[in-house]
Design an enzyme around this catalytic site. Structure first.
Site: not given
Length: 509
Positions: A236-238
């Site tokens: 996950l790149e948030l």
């Protein structure tokens, strides 16, 4: 009982509001059917090997270059970007394809492993890398071609098939890129795209074996929870609230130019945009003056293809535009100064490049992700305060520090809680493909890019062991006997104990 199919989704250009296309809002059953076809195609794709898979990817790279202008025009039509921003969409992906296909066979090569003790001398051991059969890739609206290419190349090279779901606001250009893979270069049917809103994305998560998601922390947490229920991995790149620290000995011309570019590239709609700046008191006023002059000169609008007449374009959605307005008004109400910009344009979804001076941590623009063309600047007493405030955030994607003293810049960098720190630069880590890109805290889990990791993250390591010598039996196999057990215990002591008394059994009970 029949069910009504969801209404198609209209795609509008945020620069002028015109409808530029429609896409289906695909159902869970439709997503499942696409995933099932990918799963059928995966074994043959994996069996090709990285060299043959790389050939298809290089053909795709050439197609991207041959269609670069047309794809840029399509990106503009659904994002309202400036031509400068739209024309960058394919560039990073092309670089990634060249780098990974050149190095992929080495990255994926089986790794020989030596035994850890003489007991394994009769064994041959290695680790091989086997792809997840179907990878799900869910991407946001700020980079409709660039964002998927950050990950899809590594996944395909690894031998996975990939089910992509672009944002419902900007799906058209990625649909065309996938069509180019499937139809124009005649590659195997291992890359597909589905379209729709949140329910379509949820269906992707339920249909695949591994998820790569780029987007908000709120949605990322829901995806992580669902992946946990299914016991599948996710990366996950948030969100980000990236801090820039400017120390009193910094080169102000470079630092202010970096802030103007790092804060306003793609109209600030980048996860690693500079979203807050901490400047030491002795140079604060001069920094604000210089950066205001530079930001005031940024040209806004969707220029014609190939014209390069503007630096930044439109804000992708009305909801995002309202967030930007709310953050600016909150800062003004709490005592901040707007030194340039500060409002939306009268037509189209454009917001003026905005510098907000004299901010503090009570303001929304310093606490929450803005994702727009604003640059809040706060005065700090010293580097210790700058570091403390930079770390006072739930986010930790990337950061930057400016100082003419390398040791001082390094000291600050070592204290920052972020996945990447640029010293005397901004955003540069994104373009270094051998570096990992990932967030700390609520900015995500896992990393993308990072050399071999760009491919191996989409694989499962498999331990393989074989026999060098065909023995009739192993010493630890049945039947058990006191003699064999005693012999094994003595052998373990000799190999593992740290001193001779214990090796010989002269200590202990």
């Amino acid at each position: 009982m029949t069910t009504t199919a969801p209404a198609p989704i209209e795609v509008r250009c945020p620069a002028d509001g015109r409808i530029v296309g429609t896409v289906a809002n695909q159902t869970r059953d439709e997503v499942g059917a696409v995933a099932a076809k990918l799963r059928e195609a995966q074994p043959a794709w994996e069996a090709l090997g990285p060299e043959a898979r790389g050939k298809h990817l290089r053909d795709w790279r050439d197609w991207l270059l041959d269609n670069e202008r047309r794809l840029g025009e399509l990106v503009q039509s659904e994002t309202g970007k400036s031509w400068a921003d739209a024309s960058m969409e394919t560039a990073l992906g092309v670089d990634i394809i060249s780098y990974l296909t050149k190095n992929g066979p080495e990255f994926l090569a089986p790794r020989k492993v030596s035994p850890h003790s003489p007991a394994g001398a009769t064994k041959k051991m290695r680790v091989v890398y086997r792809p997840y059969p179907v990878v799900g890739l869910i991407t946001p609206w700020n980079g409709p071609i660039g964002n998927p290419l950050l990950d899809v190349v590594g996944a395909l090279l690894a031998g996975a098939t990939v089910l992509t779901k672009p944002s419902e606001y900007t799906p058209l250009s990625w649909i065309e890129v996938v069509r180019g893979w499937r139809e124009d270069i005649g590659a195997p049917p291992v890359l597909e795209v589905v379209t729709g809103a949140g329910e379509t994305g949820a269906a992707v998560v339920d249909a695949v074996d591994m998820v790569m998601f780029t987007g908000s922390a709120r949605t990322g947490k829901r995806i992580a929870a669902r992946c946990g229920e299914r016991l599948i991995p996710c990366s996950l790149e948030l969100g980000g609230k990236d801090a820039m620290i400017v120390l009193a000995d910094a080169d102000l011309d470079r630092a202010t130019s970096a802030a103007a570019w790092g804060g306003f590239l793609n109209a600030g709609q980048a996860c690693i945009s500079v979203e807050r700046v901490y400047v030491e008191a002795p140079i604060y006023d001069e920094f604000v003056r210089k950066v205001t002059e530079k930001v005031a000169g940024i040209r806004v609008g969707m220029d014609a293809p190939g014209e390069f007449a503007t630096e930044i374009g439109a804000i992708a959605t009305e909801d995002q535009l309202q967030i930007i307005e709310t953050h600016v008004e909150d800062a003004k109400a709490k005592g901040a100064r707007i030194t340039t910009g500060g409002k939306r344009r009268s037509s189209g979804q454009f917001f003026e490049p905005t510098v907000i001076a004299d901010v503090n941590h009570s303001m929304d623009c310093m606490r929450h992700e803005t994702f727009g063309p604003t640059l809040p600047i706060m005065k700090v007493a010293n580097e210790d305060e700058a570091v403390r405030l930079a770390n006072d955030s739930p986010y930790g994607l990337s950061a930057s520090v400016f100082s003419s003293n390398p040791d001082r810049a390094q000291r600050v960098a070592d204290q920052l809680q972020a996945g990447a720190v640029n010293m005397n630069n901004v955003l540069s880590n994104l373009f270094q493909l051998t570096l990992p890109m990932g967030g700390w805290k609520e900015s995500g889990i896992g990393t993308r890019l990072g050399g071999a990791n760009a491919v191996l993250k989409f694989c499962r390591p498999q331990a393989q062991i074989s026999e060098r010598v065909a023995l009739k039996s192993e010493v630890y196999w049945f039947p058990i006997s006191k003699r064999k057990a005693t012999m094994q215990a003595k052998a373990m002591r000799m190999m593992a104990a740290g001193d001779w008394r214990r090796r010989l059994g002269l200590r202990g009970r």
